[in-house]
Design an enzyme around this catalytic site. Sequence first.
Site, PDB file in Angstrom:
ATOM      1  N   HIS A  95      -2.417 -38.032   9.607  1.00 45.08           N
ATOM      2  CA  HIS A  95      -1.170 -38.782   9.754  1.00 45.08           C
ATOM      3  C   HIS A  95      -0.079 -37.936  10.392  1.00 45.08           C
ATOM      4  CE1 HIS A  95      -2.429 -42.377   7.451  1.00 45.08           C
ATOM      5  NE2 HIS A  95      -3.257 -41.512   6.897  1.00 45.08           N
ATOM      6  N   GLY A  97      -4.993  -4.697   5.783  1.00 48.40           N
ATOM      7  CA  GLY A  97      -4.203  -5.648   5.013  1.00 48.40           C
ATOM      8  C   GLY A  97      -4.794  -7.039   4.968  1.00 48.40           C
ATOM      9  N   ARG A  98      -5.262  -7.539   6.118  1.00 49.86           N
ATOM     10  CA  ARG A  98      -5.770  -8.904   6.148  1.00 49.86           C
ATOM     11  C   ARG A  98      -7.182  -9.011   5.564  1.00 49.86           C
ATOM     12  NH1 ARG A  98      -4.778  -6.711  10.894  1.00 49.86           N
ATOM     13  NH2 ARG A  98      -6.374  -6.415  12.490  1.00 49.86           N
ATOM     14  N   LYS A 113       0.826  -1.206   0.000  1.00 48.90           N
ATOM     15  CA  LYS A 113       0.000   0.000   0.000  1.00 48.90           C
ATOM     16  C   LYS A 113       0.859   1.256   0.000  1.00 48.90           C
ATOM     17  CE  LYS A 113      -3.699   0.298   2.699  1.00 48.90           C
ATOM     18  NZ  LYS A 113      -4.570   0.540   3.883  1.00 48.90           N
ATOM     19  N   LYS A 143       9.592  -4.564  13.925  1.00 42.47           N
ATOM     20  CA  LYS A 143      10.041  -3.863  12.724  1.00 42.47           C
ATOM     21  C   LYS A 143      11.013  -2.738  13.085  1.00 42.47           C
ATOM     22  CE  LYS A 143       5.894  -4.467   9.849  1.00 42.47           C
ATOM     23  NZ  LYS A 143       4.801  -3.743   9.164  1.00 42.47           N
ATOM     24  N   GLU A 156      10.181  -5.810   3.674  1.00 41.02           N
ATOM     25  CA  GLU A 156      10.424  -7.094   3.025  1.00 41.02           C
ATOM     26  C   GLU A 156      10.026  -7.057   1.547  1.00 41.02           C
ATOM     27  OE1 GLU A 156       9.114  -7.906   7.335  1.00 41.02           O
ATOM     28  OE2 GLU A 156       8.559  -6.555   5.706  1.00 41.02           O
ATOM     29  N   GLU A 172      -4.005 -11.918  14.275  1.00 38.58           N
ATOM     30  CA  GLU A 172      -3.612 -10.509  14.177  1.00 38.58           C
ATOM     31  C   GLU A 172      -4.777  -9.607  14.569  1.00 38.58           C
ATOM     32  OE1 GLU A 172      -0.579  -8.933  11.196  1.00 38.58           O
ATOM     33  OE2 GLU A 172      -2.449  -8.175  10.339  1.00 38.58           O
TER      34      GLU A 172
END
Length: 527
Positions: free
Chosen positions: A368, A251-252, A194, A496, A200, A337
């Site tokens: 399993h 964001g999410r 954004k 951060k 990153e 979050e």
Amino acid sequence: MTRGDRTRAWVALQGHYAAHGRDLDLREAFARDPGRFASLSFQAPGVFADLSKNRVDLATLRFLVDLAEECGVPAQRDAMLRGEVANATEGRAVLHTALRAPRGVGPFSDDVHGVLDAMLAYAEQVRADDGITDIVNIGIGGSDLGPQMVVPALDAFCHHGKRLHFVSNVDGHDITPVLRGLDPQRTLFIVASKTFTTQETMANAQVAKAWFLAHGGTDIARHFAATTTNVQAAAAFGISTTFGFWDWVGGRYSLWSAIGLPIAIAIGDTNFRGLLAGAHAMDRHFAEAPLAQNLPVLLGLLDVWYRNFHGFTSRSVAPYHQGLRRLPAYLQQLEMESNGKCVDVDGAPLPFGTSPVVWGEPGTNGQHAYFQMLHQGTDVIPVEFILVKTPTHAQADLHHKLLANGLAQAQALMLGKTAEVAQGERAPTASATLDRAVLARHRSFPGNRPSTTFVLDKLTPGTLGALIALYEHRVYTSGVVWGINSFDQWGVELGKALASDLLPRLASGDVAGLDSSTAGLLARVRA
């Protein structure tokens, strides 16, 4: 808005839990009530949910609905949907629902559909361009998890002449193998940030740009696009094709926005609009259905019941569909979050637990791996099974085996097996060192372990959109009851900031002012 533990309904629930809820045995509940499945199953748009294998009865649901009413869930929901400030710490509205509303409906409709139309037109252009075979989405968090989950889920609807790749981790082991197999002249990179400053994402974008130029790439404007509001920074990078979104898009919750560009390239205009339509149908259900039949509300209240009254600290998600393999990771961000908070909206410390740990794997793989703990471990962990009635492949026998396993696991968690029954069975293997009674105890299952089963008729853009929106509104409901802000994420900021301080120290070796552990580790990784 009244915090849940300060309501009369909470006190009533405590009494109900002590008198009935704590000792509710699902096996006895089904034996007493032949209509239990019918009364505790709910149909919402695109999603059927069986809640009958949960440690609730109709009385429990009535108490929980009273709690939602007293906490102001309906009023808070309506205010959010109108566009009032729902994220108080950042002073923002929360309007991901506006991103999937039909044209002319809801706030900011002209702006939303203007960007949507332009983004989908570009996606169609890319789909029609035979010169582009690979699309690499570079993002992290909400700019990665949503598209990375949706694209494989809707594989049957994808353009199989285009290969989608996702790079998120700043670890070079993520981007290096992706770049290794690409032709720069046939690759489109999408930089999803954004602000166009996400550390990153921008680090990986610079690596991609350097690789592109070093391998003969010459037209950055053709081979790079961005989903960002920082058009100026994107232009300085060399990108001229950008699609923006708004500060009321968290964001999410952003896969419905321009962040969904890789989804749109994969599935096309019509199917992307179908994804939005499925989510919008669930939005209307959340907004309009009475609380006692409102599936997102009931699920959010069930989460409160388990977290705060039963003390269950985690929930496992087991999608019995390989396409949904990234759904547990997506839900981790959505829920943990959003609701991983320890203070309420007024900044007061909370005296109770909030978000459970959300985790899981697709069935039958999980059977399993970790299902042993679900069946016989010391912790009770509610499980959510997601079944899809009709597959999009032709392997009917495999699909029947998959469905049988999903149904059987939910049944086994509920029924269990007593030591007496186990002792009467012939063990598949017998140990010469254990007598029959001891071996039977090893082979017994406590049962009475709760689960919810969701059934989708088919995994389509519409049903997937509805399922994702169902989880979004469920998380919001429990957040309102807990009295927290489900839409900020200050917890990610401290790390951060500290990383920005440590980065130059890795080059200089300066450890001044650091604690001894961090200083020692920094020296160790530099040596």
